[in-house]
Write a protein that holds these residues in place. Structure first.
Motif, short mmCIF file in Angstrom:
data_model
loop_
_atom_site.label_atom_id
_atom_site.label_comp_id
_atom_site.label_asym_id
_atom_site.label_seq_id
_atom_site.Cartn_x
_atom_site.Cartn_y
_atom_site.Cartn_z
N SER A 5 -2.08 17.60 -10.80
CA SER A 5 -2.13 16.62 -11.87
C SER A 5 -1.83 15.21 -11.40
O SER A 5 -1.98 14.26 -12.14
CB SER A 5 -1.16 17.04 -12.99
OG SER A 5 0.14 17.06 -12.48
N THR A 6 -1.40 15.03 -10.13
CA THR A 6 -1.10 13.68 -9.63
C THR A 6 -2.34 12.96 -9.17
O THR A 6 -2.28 11.81 -8.79
CB THR A 6 -0.09 13.73 -8.46
OG1 THR A 6 -0.66 14.52 -7.42
CG2 THR A 6 1.24 14.29 -8.91
N GLY A 7 -3.46 13.61 -9.14
CA GLY A 7 -4.71 12.95 -8.77
C GLY A 7 -4.85 12.77 -7.28
O GLY A 7 -5.20 11.70 -6.82
N SER A 8 -4.57 13.77 -6.49
CA SER A 8 -4.70 13.70 -5.04
C SER A 8 -6.10 13.25 -4.66
O SER A 8 -7.07 13.64 -5.28
CB SER A 8 -4.40 15.07 -4.43
OG SER A 8 -4.66 15.03 -3.06
N SER A 9 -6.19 12.46 -3.64
CA SER A 9 -7.48 11.91 -3.23
C SER A 9 -7.85 12.36 -1.83
O SER A 9 -8.34 11.57 -1.05
CB SER A 9 -7.43 10.39 -3.34
OG SER A 9 -6.42 9.91 -2.51
N ARG A 10 -7.62 13.60 -1.51
CA ARG A 10 -7.87 14.07 -0.15
C ARG A 10 -9.29 13.83 0.31
O ARG A 10 -9.52 13.38 1.40
CB ARG A 10 -7.53 15.54 -0.04
CG ARG A 10 -6.07 15.77 -0.02
CD ARG A 10 -5.78 17.18 0.34
NE ARG A 10 -4.36 17.37 0.19
CZ ARG A 10 -3.75 18.44 0.52
NH1 ARG A 10 -4.42 19.45 1.01
NH2 ARG A 10 -2.46 18.54 0.38
N GLY A 11 -10.26 14.09 -0.40
CA GLY A 11 -11.65 13.90 0.02
C GLY A 11 -12.17 12.53 -0.31
O GLY A 11 -12.97 11.96 0.42
N ASN A 12 -11.74 11.94 -1.36
CA ASN A 12 -12.17 10.61 -1.79
C ASN A 12 -10.95 9.72 -1.97
O ASN A 12 -10.27 9.79 -2.98
CB ASN A 12 -12.91 10.70 -3.14
CG ASN A 12 -14.24 11.38 -3.01
OD1 ASN A 12 -14.92 11.20 -2.01
ND2 ASN A 12 -14.61 12.16 -4.01
#
Length: 177
Positions: A5-12
């Protein structure tokens, strides 16, 4: 794998992440540039200590194969920084009190060869009479003045960033004794 829910941006990566990364890299590049500038800047006028050119002249004149020219004295604030002698050539490098350079060369070659060696890129700019002697004057890159005179197989060349008036005053101070 579900996204948190924290909005991880691993790929983008988010735009904020990209800007922070660019800022950090920019600071690293700026620091390296500043360090290199400090480490590799060479201001010759400030790093070479003054020398006692009169001692070099005193030792060179008796063995020189030509009448060796040197200033009888230098004006207040001027400093000799380089002096080299061999039986076929003499060099004296001086800085004026305003930081201009004056290089005196005496060499047993033709005037054309001396100009090729010490005044590359200069162009004829007329003649000048200094203390009853005629000199060829050349203008060089970056506002330099070059005075050339050949006599008895020896070419004297004075190459300077100083004004013509200062160069001519320096030439007037040259003596063989």
């Amino acid at each position: 794998m579900p996204m948190s829910s924290t909005g991880s941006s691993r790929g983008n990566p988010a735009m904020g992440d990209i800007l922070r990364s660019v800022a950090v890299l920019g600071l690293i590049v700026l620091a390296l540039w500043a360090f290199g500038k400090i480490l590799f800047t060479n201001d010759t006028a400030k790093t070479i200590d003054p020398i006692d050119y009169a001692k070099v002249v005193e030792q060179a004149r008796p063995v020189a194969s030509f009448p060796l020219l040197a200033p009888t004295s230098l004006p207040r604030g001027w400093e000799a920084r380089t002096a080299r002698f061999d039986p076929e050539a003499w060099h004296l490098g001086v800085f004026t009190d305003s930081g201009d350079y004056i290089g005196l060369e005496q060499i047993k070659v033709s005037a054309d060869r001396a100009v090729d060696r010490f005044a590359e890129g200069s162009k004829p700019a007329g003649k000048a009479e200094v203390d009853g002697q005629e000199w060829s004057v050349r203008s060089g890159p970056k506002g330099r003045w070059i005075y050339v005179r050949a006599e008895d197989g020896v070419t004297t060349l004075v190459n300077s960033s100083a004004s013509r008036k200062v160069v001519e005053r320096y030439i007037s101070s040259l003596s063989t004794s």
